[in-house]
Design an enzyme around this catalytic site. Sequence first.
Site, PDB file in Angstrom:
ATOM      1  N   GLN A 108      -0.802   6.828  -6.636  1.00  0.00           N
ATOM      2  CA  GLN A 108      -1.930   7.694  -6.313  1.00  0.00           C
ATOM      3  C   GLN A 108      -2.004   8.858  -7.302  1.00  0.00           C
ATOM      4  OE1 GLN A 108      -1.985   7.517  -1.540  1.00  0.00           O
ATOM      5  NE2 GLN A 108       0.020   8.002  -2.377  1.00  0.00           N
ATOM      6  N   ARG A 151      -1.497  -0.988  -8.818  1.00  0.00           N
ATOM      7  CA  ARG A 151      -2.837  -0.498  -8.456  1.00  0.00           C
ATOM      8  C   ARG A 151      -2.830   1.026  -8.544  1.00  0.00           C
ATOM      9  NH1 ARG A 151      -3.952  -1.337  -2.454  1.00  0.00           N
ATOM     10  NH2 ARG A 151      -4.177  -3.534  -3.043  1.00  0.00           N
ATOM     11  N   ASP A 181       0.840  -1.197   0.000  1.00  0.00           N
ATOM     12  CA  ASP A 181       0.000   0.000   0.000  1.00  0.00           C
ATOM     13  C   ASP A 181       0.877   1.250   0.000  1.00  0.00           C
ATOM     14  OD1 ASP A 181      -2.579  -0.954  -0.129  1.00  0.00           O
ATOM     15  OD2 ASP A 181      -2.779  -1.178   2.033  1.00  0.00           O
ATOM     16  N   MET A 182       0.364   2.304  -0.642  1.00  0.00           N
ATOM     17  CA  MET A 182       1.066   3.583  -0.623  1.00  0.00           C
ATOM     18  C   MET A 182       0.428   4.475   0.427  1.00  0.00           C
ATOM     19  SD  MET A 182       3.710   4.994  -1.962  1.00  0.00           S
ATOM     20  CE  MET A 182       4.038   4.215  -3.560  1.00  0.00           C
ATOM     21  N   GLY A 240      -6.011   8.416  -4.107  1.00  0.00           N
ATOM     22  CA  GLY A 240      -5.236   8.882  -2.963  1.00  0.00           C
ATOM     23  C   GLY A 240      -6.147   9.347  -1.845  1.00  0.00           C
TER      24      GLY A 240
END
Length: 316
Positions: free
Chosen positions: A171, A192, A142-143, A196
Site C-alpha cells: 500500500q 499488487r 490482501d493487505m 491503501g
Amino acid sequence: MDASDLLRSGLLHLSDSSMVRSTIEKAPVSRSVVQRYVPGTDVAHAVAATAELRATNRQVTIDYLGEDTLDAGQAAHTVDTYVGLLRALKAANLSQFGAAEVSVKLSAVGQALPRDGEKIALDNARRICEIAQEADTTVTLDMEDHTTTDSTLSILAELRKDFPTTGAVLQSYLHRTESDCRDLATSGSRVRLCKGAYKEPASVAYQDAEDVDLSYVRCLKILMAGDGYPMVASHDPRLIDIARALASRQGREPDSYEFQMLYGIRPEEQTRIADRGHQMRVYIPFGEEWYGYLMRRMAERPANLQFFLRSLLSKN
C-alpha cells in the site's frame, strides 16, 4: 488537508459506524445499488460474474468478504467457502493458467485469533493455496491495516516456499512501502500495488492524497525496474499512463505486468485496456459483509459516493 482528504477520512470513520451501517443496510434500494460493486452473496454469484468478465478477456481475482474474525469456526467457514469457490471455478473451466484467482484477507482466516492466530492463519491459507494449485491458479494475500503488515509478509514468505506464485499486496500510503517494494521486486514475485484503504495514523502513513500518489509512483518505479510481476491496482488515468510509460522504459512485454481495477468501477476502461492487449484483472468481492468494503471503496475514490447517493435518492 484538502476537502477530498477530509471526505476520505469521514468515509473511513463511517466504515466503523454500526448505526450508519444499519441505516444503509435497511434502505430498500441499498442492495440493488451495492450490486454494482458486489455481484452477490454466494459462490454461484461470484462464478457467474467471473464468467461474464472472462467473456471480455478480463482476468479476475475474487475476495470472500469478511475480516477481523475472532471466531475459529468463522475462520474455518471462510476457508471452506474459498475451497468451494475454487472447485466451482475449476469445474466451470474458469481458473486455468491463473485466469481467475482468489484474494484472501488473513484476518478472515484466523490471524486475529487470540491464541496462535498467525499459525492458524498460515495453516488455513496453506489449505486455500493447495486447492488453488489443484485448480491451476493461485492466491494473493490482501493487505490490511498497518498493524498486520509484518505478520502478513511473514506468512507470505512461508507460503512462497511451497507456492511461489502467491501474490503480495503493498500500500503506497505507508511510509515503509518503498522498502518493501525493493524486498519483493524479485524474480517470480507477484506484487499488487494499491494506494491503501484503511484509516492510518500520520506516524506510519501519508495523510494527503498527493503524497500518496507520489509514493505510488516511486513504488511503481521500483517494481517496474525489478524482476517481479507488478500488478498495478488503480483507477486513476494518470497513474495508469505512468505505469505504461515505466513499463515501456524498462522494456517490459505486456504479459510481464498487469492492471487491476475493482468490479463495477470504470468497466468500459477495463475492457479497453484488455482490448489493447494488456493484462487486465478485476477484483470481485462477494458475501454478506459488504458494508465495510463499500465504505472503503467510497473513501478510495469519492466520485463513487456521488453515484451511490444519486442511486439512493432516485430510487426512494
